[in-house]
Design a protein around this motif. Structure first.
Motif, PDB file in Angstrom:
ATOM      1  N   LEU A 105       0.847  -1.194   0.000  1.00  0.00           N
ATOM      2  CA  LEU A 105       0.000   0.000   0.000  1.00  0.00           C
ATOM      3  C   LEU A 105       0.879   1.240   0.000  1.00  0.00           C
ATOM      4  O   LEU A 105       1.757   1.386   0.855  1.00  0.00           O
ATOM      5  CB  LEU A 105      -0.903   0.017   1.240  1.00  0.00           C
ATOM      6  CG  LEU A 105      -1.721   1.302   1.472  1.00  0.00           C
ATOM      7  CD1 LEU A 105      -2.781   1.472   0.383  1.00  0.00           C
ATOM      8  CD2 LEU A 105      -2.374   1.280   2.860  1.00  0.00           C
ATOM      9  N   VAL A 106       0.650   2.117  -0.975  1.00  0.00           N
ATOM     10  CA  VAL A 106       1.307   3.427  -1.003  1.00  0.00           C
ATOM     11  C   VAL A 106       0.239   4.488  -0.793  1.00  0.00           C
ATOM     12  O   VAL A 106      -0.812   4.466  -1.446  1.00  0.00           O
ATOM     13  CB  VAL A 106       2.031   3.688  -2.340  1.00  0.00           C
ATOM     14  CG1 VAL A 106       2.652   5.089  -2.343  1.00  0.00           C
ATOM     15  CG2 VAL A 106       3.098   2.639  -2.580  1.00  0.00           C
ATOM     16  N   LEU A 139      -4.301   7.991  -3.329  1.00  0.00           N
ATOM     17  CA  LEU A 139      -3.897   9.376  -3.617  1.00  0.00           C
ATOM     18  C   LEU A 139      -4.931  10.307  -3.012  1.00  0.00           C
ATOM     19  O   LEU A 139      -6.062  10.375  -3.483  1.00  0.00           O
ATOM     20  CB  LEU A 139      -3.788   9.568  -5.125  1.00  0.00           C
ATOM     21  CG  LEU A 139      -3.465  10.965  -5.641  1.00  0.00           C
ATOM     22  CD1 LEU A 139      -2.064  11.386  -5.228  1.00  0.00           C
ATOM     23  CD2 LEU A 139      -3.619  11.013  -7.161  1.00  0.00           C
ATOM     24  N   GLY A 140      -4.550  11.011  -1.952  1.00  0.00           N
ATOM     25  CA  GLY A 140      -5.542  11.773  -1.199  1.00  0.00           C
ATOM     26  C   GLY A 140      -5.379  13.279  -1.241  1.00  0.00           C
ATOM     27  O   GLY A 140      -4.316  13.811  -1.557  1.00  0.00           O
ATOM     28  N   ASP A 196     -11.307  13.613 -13.875  1.00  0.00           N
ATOM     29  CA  ASP A 196     -10.862  12.997 -15.124  1.00  0.00           C
ATOM     30  C   ASP A 196      -9.358  13.166 -15.322  1.00  0.00           C
ATOM     31  O   ASP A 196      -8.680  12.237 -15.800  1.00  0.00           O
ATOM     32  CB  ASP A 196     -11.608  13.601 -16.317  1.00  0.00           C
ATOM     33  CG  ASP A 196     -13.054  13.143 -16.404  1.00  0.00           C
ATOM     34  OD1 ASP A 196     -13.399  12.150 -15.731  1.00  0.00           O
ATOM     35  OD2 ASP A 196     -13.834  13.785 -17.127  1.00  0.00           O
ATOM     36  N   GLU A 197      -8.830  14.327 -14.974  1.00  0.00           N
ATOM     37  CA  GLU A 197      -7.400  14.578 -15.163  1.00  0.00           C
ATOM     38  C   GLU A 197      -6.544  13.639 -14.316  1.00  0.00           C
ATOM     39  O   GLU A 197      -5.524  13.123 -14.782  1.00  0.00           O
ATOM     40  CB  GLU A 197      -7.076  16.039 -14.836  1.00  0.00           C
ATOM     41  CG  GLU A 197      -7.546  17.018 -15.901  1.00  0.00           C
ATOM     42  CD  GLU A 197      -7.410  18.469 -15.469  1.00  0.00           C
ATOM     43  OE1 GLU A 197      -7.304  19.342 -16.355  1.00  0.00           O
ATOM     44  OE2 GLU A 197      -7.422  18.737 -14.237  1.00  0.00           O
ATOM     45  N   ILE A 198      -6.949  13.427 -13.075  1.00  0.00           N
ATOM     46  CA  ILE A 198      -6.195  12.514 -12.214  1.00  0.00           C
ATOM     47  C   ILE A 198      -6.281  11.087 -12.740  1.00  0.00           C
ATOM     48  O   ILE A 198      -5.261  10.370 -12.808  1.00  0.00           O
ATOM     49  CB  ILE A 198      -6.705  12.586 -10.760  1.00  0.00           C
ATOM     50  CG1 ILE A 198      -6.219  13.863 -10.099  1.00  0.00           C
ATOM     51  CG2 ILE A 198      -6.253  11.370  -9.963  1.00  0.00           C
ATOM     52  CD1 ILE A 198      -4.715  13.935  -9.895  1.00  0.00           C
ATOM     53  N   THR A 224     -10.045  11.921  -2.981  1.00  0.00           N
ATOM     54  CA  THR A 224      -9.128  10.800  -2.810  1.00  0.00           C
ATOM     55  C   THR A 224      -9.423   9.756  -3.882  1.00  0.00           C
ATOM     56  O   THR A 224     -10.592   9.510  -4.214  1.00  0.00           O
ATOM     57  CB  THR A 224      -9.265  10.180  -1.408  1.00  0.00           C
ATOM     58  OG1 THR A 224      -8.697  11.075  -0.443  1.00  0.00           O
ATOM     59  CG2 THR A 224      -8.548   8.840  -1.306  1.00  0.00           C
ATOM     60  N   PHE A 225      -8.350   9.163  -4.415  1.00  0.00           N
ATOM     61  CA  PHE A 225      -8.474   8.133  -5.443  1.00  0.00           C
ATOM     62  C   PHE A 225      -7.781   6.854  -4.985  1.00  0.00           C
ATOM     63  O   PHE A 225      -6.756   6.909  -4.297  1.00  0.00           O
ATOM     64  CB  PHE A 225      -7.845   8.599  -6.758  1.00  0.00           C
ATOM     65  CG  PHE A 225      -8.544   9.780  -7.365  1.00  0.00           C
ATOM     66  CD1 PHE A 225      -9.483   9.607  -8.366  1.00  0.00           C
ATOM     67  CD2 PHE A 225      -8.271  11.072  -6.920  1.00  0.00           C
ATOM     68  CE1 PHE A 225     -10.145  10.696  -8.916  1.00  0.00           C
ATOM     69  CE2 PHE A 225      -8.925  12.166  -7.464  1.00  0.00           C
ATOM     70  CZ  PHE A 225      -9.868  11.980  -8.465  1.00  0.00           C
TER      71      PHE A 225
END
Length: 242
Positions: A105-106, A139-140, A196-198, A224-225
């Motif tokens: 997990l990163v 990614l938060g 969408d960009e992320i 967050t993704f």
């Protein structure tokens, strides 16, 4: 990113009080723990900052890497967590040298806004390299283009009211308006991305990503993704035929 690293390595006033700082890191640690799927997991917190509650994250996994670019902050992390055998402190240069497929997990939280688009792409590519095929990249705290500073202020005040430092938050907002942080934010700026960009950026390096229902931390207007290794066409076909 260098100017922001220097700022966070200095004696800054980004937190309005000790209570604010402590609660900030406690909430982030709680949210990170929610993404740990195994007590044996190897976890990397990318550009972790002071990570005051990292012990709580370490208790929930097998090994926690705290990767921090600011040398002063890194020194404090080493001193603070030296007795904890589950925590290892690294620089971002060290992260570039980590073995492929070695991390479960990163987490990169509240970091993307301080990086150029090119720096972020390079970080994503390296994270993809070191992440296990079954691993996850969280990614938060991504800033959205349509959401401005007013929402950040409201989020802080709501957090302060809930956690008992509302008066300090009001005073702190005035101080921040006159501080080096405001000047740096105006001059250098913060990167903002749409959903969408992320997802496109992550797809470019081989991730499949989707937006999480809740953001890491206290600000509900940020994103967050959760990303995983994207399936190849052959892998996808096998999965469909099972």
């Amino acid at each position: 990113m260098d100017e922001w690293i220097d700022y966070y390595d200095s004696t800054h006033t980004i937190y309005v009080s000790k209570l604010h700082r402590d609660r900030h890191f406690a909430v982030i640690a709680r949210d990170i723990v929610g993404y740990i799927s195994s007590p044996d997991a190897v976890v990397l917190d990318y550009a972790c900052g002071e990570a005051l509650s990292a012990g709580r994250v370490a208790d929930a996994c097998g090994l926690l890497y705290l990767a921090e670019p600011a040398p002063g902050v890194r020194g404090r992390l080493i001193a603070r967590f030296a007795p904890n055998t589950r925590i290892r402190v690294r620089s971002l240069e060290d992260v570039k040298k980590m073995a492929e497929n070695s991390i479960d997990l990163v987490v990169m939280n509240s970091v993307a806004q301080y990086m150029t688009s090119e720096e972020l792409d390079a970080a994503f590519a390296n994270i993809k390299r070191i992440l296990k095929p079954s691993g996850r990249f969280v990614l938060g705290d991504i800033l959205r283009p349509e959401v401005g500073m007013v929402r950040d202020v409201l989020a802080l005040l709501q957090f302060a009211w809930k956690n008992g430092f509302f008066k300090d938050a009001l005073i702190g907002l005035i101080s921040t308006a006159l501080s080096d942080y405001r000047e740096l934010r105006t001059r250098v700026g913060l990167q903002r991305y749409s959903e969408d960009e992320i997802e496109e950026k992550l797809a470019k390096v081989g991730f499949s990503a989707s937006r999480a229902m809740q953001n890491i931390g206290h600000n509900p207007w940020r994103m967050t993704f959760v990303a995983r290794h994207a399936l190849t066409a052959a892998e996808a076909a096998v999965k469909v035929n099972r």
